[in-house]
Enzyme design. Structure first.
Site, PDB file in Angstrom:
ATOM      1  N   ARG A  50       0.843  -1.210   0.000  1.00 11.59           N
ATOM      2  CA  ARG A  50       0.000   0.000   0.000  1.00 11.59           C
ATOM      3  C   ARG A  50       0.870   1.249   0.000  1.00 11.59           C
ATOM      4  O   ARG A  50       0.524   2.263  -0.586  1.00 11.59           O
ATOM      5  CB  ARG A  50      -0.956  -0.011   1.201  1.00 11.59           C
ATOM      6  CG  ARG A  50      -1.714   1.298   1.407  1.00 11.59           C
ATOM      7  CD  ARG A  50      -3.056   1.138   2.119  1.00 11.59           C
ATOM      8  NE  ARG A  50      -3.002   0.277   3.278  1.00 11.59           N
ATOM      9  CZ  ARG A  50      -2.460   0.595   4.472  1.00 11.59           C
ATOM     10  NH1 ARG A  50      -1.947   1.791   4.666  1.00 11.59           N
ATOM     11  NH2 ARG A  50      -2.452  -0.269   5.458  1.00 11.59           N
ATOM     12  N   TYR A 102     -16.964  17.794 -13.967  1.00 11.90           N
ATOM     13  CA  TYR A 102     -17.243  16.375 -14.143  1.00 11.90           C
ATOM     14  C   TYR A 102     -18.304  15.975 -13.106  1.00 11.90           C
ATOM     15  O   TYR A 102     -18.215  16.370 -11.935  1.00 11.90           O
ATOM     16  CB  TYR A 102     -15.943  15.587 -13.932  1.00 11.90           C
ATOM     17  CG  TYR A 102     -16.103  14.113 -14.047  1.00 11.90           C
ATOM     18  CD1 TYR A 102     -16.311  13.507 -15.282  1.00 11.90           C
ATOM     19  CD2 TYR A 102     -16.050  13.303 -12.917  1.00 11.90           C
ATOM     20  CE1 TYR A 102     -16.465  12.139 -15.386  1.00 11.90           C
ATOM     21  CE2 TYR A 102     -16.201  11.928 -13.019  1.00 11.90           C
ATOM     22  CZ  TYR A 102     -16.399  11.361 -14.261  1.00 11.90           C
ATOM     23  OH  TYR A 102     -16.559  10.006 -14.365  1.00 11.90           O
ATOM     24  N   ASP A 174      -8.326  19.982 -12.786  1.00 10.17           N
ATOM     25  CA  ASP A 174      -8.528  18.694 -13.447  1.00 10.17           C
ATOM     26  C   ASP A 174      -8.151  18.906 -14.915  1.00 10.17           C
ATOM     27  O   ASP A 174      -8.864  19.570 -15.660  1.00 10.17           O
ATOM     28  CB  ASP A 174      -9.999  18.280 -13.288  1.00 10.17           C
ATOM     29  CG  ASP A 174     -10.311  16.939 -13.929  1.00 10.17           C
ATOM     30  OD1 ASP A 174      -9.570  16.511 -14.828  1.00 10.17           O
ATOM     31  OD2 ASP A 174     -11.337  16.328 -13.527  1.00 10.17           O
ATOM     32  N   LYS A 199      -8.372   7.896 -18.968  1.00 13.14           N
ATOM     33  CA  LYS A 199      -8.671   8.502 -20.262  1.00 13.14           C
ATOM     34  C   LYS A 199      -7.433   8.468 -21.152  1.00 13.14           C
ATOM     35  O   LYS A 199      -6.946   7.403 -21.462  1.00 13.14           O
ATOM     36  CB  LYS A 199      -9.213   9.920 -20.025  1.00 13.14           C
ATOM     37  CG  LYS A 199     -10.282   9.989 -18.910  1.00 13.14           C
ATOM     38  CD  LYS A 199     -11.549   9.222 -19.229  1.00 13.14           C
ATOM     39  CE  LYS A 199     -12.486   9.030 -18.038  1.00 13.14           C
ATOM     40  NZ  LYS A 199     -12.807  10.208 -17.261  1.00 13.14           N
TER      41      LYS A 199
HETATM   42  C1  PLP Z   1     -13.368  10.438 -16.040  1.00 13.13           C
HETATM   43  C2  PLP Z   1     -13.096  11.748 -15.404  1.00 13.13           C
HETATM   44  C3  PLP Z   1     -12.941  11.874 -14.029  1.00 13.13           C
HETATM   45  C4  PLP Z   1     -13.081  10.703 -13.085  1.00 13.13           C
HETATM   46  O1  PLP Z   1     -12.085   9.751 -13.289  1.00 13.13           O
HETATM   47  P1  PLP Z   1     -12.300   8.165 -13.027  1.00 13.13           P
HETATM   48  O2  PLP Z   1     -10.999   7.617 -13.472  1.00 13.13           O
HETATM   49  O3  PLP Z   1     -13.487   7.727 -13.812  1.00 13.13           O
HETATM   50  O4  PLP Z   1     -12.524   8.013 -11.560  1.00 13.13           O
HETATM   51  C5  PLP Z   1     -12.679  13.135 -13.515  1.00 13.13           C
HETATM   52  N1  PLP Z   1     -12.581  14.208 -14.322  1.00 13.13           N
HETATM   53  C6  PLP Z   1     -12.725  14.129 -15.654  1.00 13.13           C
HETATM   54  C7  PLP Z   1     -12.619  15.358 -16.489  1.00 13.13           C
HETATM   55  C8  PLP Z   1     -12.992  12.900 -16.244  1.00 13.13           C
HETATM   56  O5  PLP Z   1     -13.163  12.823 -17.578  1.00 13.13           O
END
Ligand code: PLP
Length: 386
Positions: A50, A102, A174, A199
């Site tokens: 961890r 998001y 983000d 992504k």
């Molecule tokens: C998909 C996404 C998230 C969340 O990420 P996960 O890997 O699904 O937990 C947060 N912000 C944006 C802009 C995203 O596209």
């Protein structure tokens, strides 16, 4: 070294014990000590899965290098990374968030963070003056996304970092849609960068993961503690797959953008399309900011059909190359419908107020041949009236 070289080599020196050229997948949760005296010394840098894993370290070293950050921490999902970041704000303090968020971030704030006693407010972060006006004496963090989902809107990170820092708050962003290939927020004064590695960074729609990047050692120490204690770490295999994905980030992003440009330009001249949202087009209201703040605009495109919901549904049900699903950033093209998918929990009026119309399609452009994507959209649009 340049970006594409770092993507392949940063943190990925040949394995010191075997010479393995590719970073090995270390499937172990425990590390053996030489002596009991060595117990607290963590002699080889690892003590428990961890707390750390060499495959994860390789990923974190590479991600930090790509983002131009002193430190990166990998998490089990993008949401886990956001959760750790928002926990920097204590009960009684205030987080100011961009309105264009998001959906998971919004739910985390409303269902978990606010009930713990943290105050939260929302603002249209495209205007730095509105953000300055919305700052409260106890605002500890400003949280924004750029570009945003689904309208690919931008916020001015340099302007917002001045606003946040003038009031003693952190600016966190983000940066999932941009990736480190097109944008490096820390260089613009941002304190914390977050990515959903699910992504573009992973890039193949086969893992879920997240990451935070920071320069400040104290922020890093606090976030590392939240990761060690909270335990939302990626598995070694997910870290390995993400690292494998990251190796081709530069080539993929260049190609995503080339294909997205072709599709966006084709959509813009199509008589059934009312509006195309893509920061690379001169018609985008923040085209100039995109040029200033980003090295490229990426692969996310939104298109509003003149025929509204009926036209959108016709297209969604007739595409053959595009996959009808959520998520984004993989090599395959994805078509989604914010009106009935990501934004369905908002009232129709609220959706419209945010620019999410019932004819709006979101396209995550993959790296297929643009001629096939355009032909697919063309045949699907033929089924739609208006
Ligand atoms: C998909 C996404 C998230 C969340 O990420 P996960 O890997 O699904 O937990 C947060 N912000 C944006 C802009 C995203 O596209």
């Amino acid at each position: 070294m340049e970006f594409s070289t770092r993507a392949i080599h940063a943190g990925q020196e040949p394995d010191p014990t075997t010479g393995a050229t590719v970073t090995p997948l270390y499937l172990t949760s425990v590390y053996t000590y030489d002596t009991i005296e060595g117990y607290s010394a963590v002699s080889k840098g690892y003590d428990y899965g961890r707390h750390g894993n060499p495959t994860r370290t390789a990923l974190e070293t590479c991600l930090a290098s790509l983002e131009g950050a002193a430190h990166a921490l990998a998490f089990s999902s993008g949401m886990a990374a956001i959760d750790a970041c928002l926990r920097l704000v204590k009960p009684g303090e205030h987080i100011l968030l961009a309105e264009d968020l998001y959906g998971g971030t919004y739910r985390l704030v409303e269902e978990v963070i606010r009930p713990m006693g943290v105050e939260a407010g929302y603002v249209d972060a495209r205007d730095a003056n509105l953000v300055a006006e919305a700052m409260l004496p106890n605002t500890r963090m400003v949280w924004v996304e750029t570009p945003t989902n689904p309208l690919v809107r931008l916020v001015d990170l340099a302007a917002l970092s001045e606003v946040a820092h003038a009031r003693g708050a952190w600016l966190a962003v983000d940066s999932t849609f941009a990736t480190p290939f097109f944008q490096n927020p820390l260089a613009l004064g941002v304190d914390i960068v977050m990515h959903s590695t699910t992504k573009y960074l992973g890039g193949h729609s086969d893992i879920v993961g997240g990451a935070l990047m920071v320069n400040d050692p104290e922020l890093h120490a606090r976030l590392a503690l939240l990761s060690r204690i909270g335990g939302a770490i990626p598995s070694p295999f997910d870290a390995w797959l993400t690292l494998r994905g990251v190796k081709t980030l530069a080539v993929r992003m260049r190609e995503h953008e080339r294909v997205a440009f072709a599709v966006a330009m084709w959509l813009e001249q199509n008589p059934k399309v009312a509006r195309v949202h893509y920061p690379g087009l001169e018609s985008h209201p923040q085209h100039a900011l995109a040029k200033r703040q980003m090295r490229g605009v990426g692969g996310m495109v939104a298109a509003e059909l003149k025929g509204g919901e009926a036209a959108a549904r016709a297209v969604l049900n007739h595409v053959k190359v595009f996959a009808l699903t959520g998520s984004l950033g993989g090599v395959e093209s994805i078509l989604s419908y914010p009106w009935a998918m990501s934004h369905v929990t908002l009232s129709p009026d609220e959706r419209r107020r945010r620019g999410v119309e019932d004819g709006l399609l979101r396209l995550s452009i993959g790296i297929e041949d643009p001629r096939d994507l355009i032909a697919d959209l063309e045949q699907a649009l033929e089924t739609a009236l208006a």
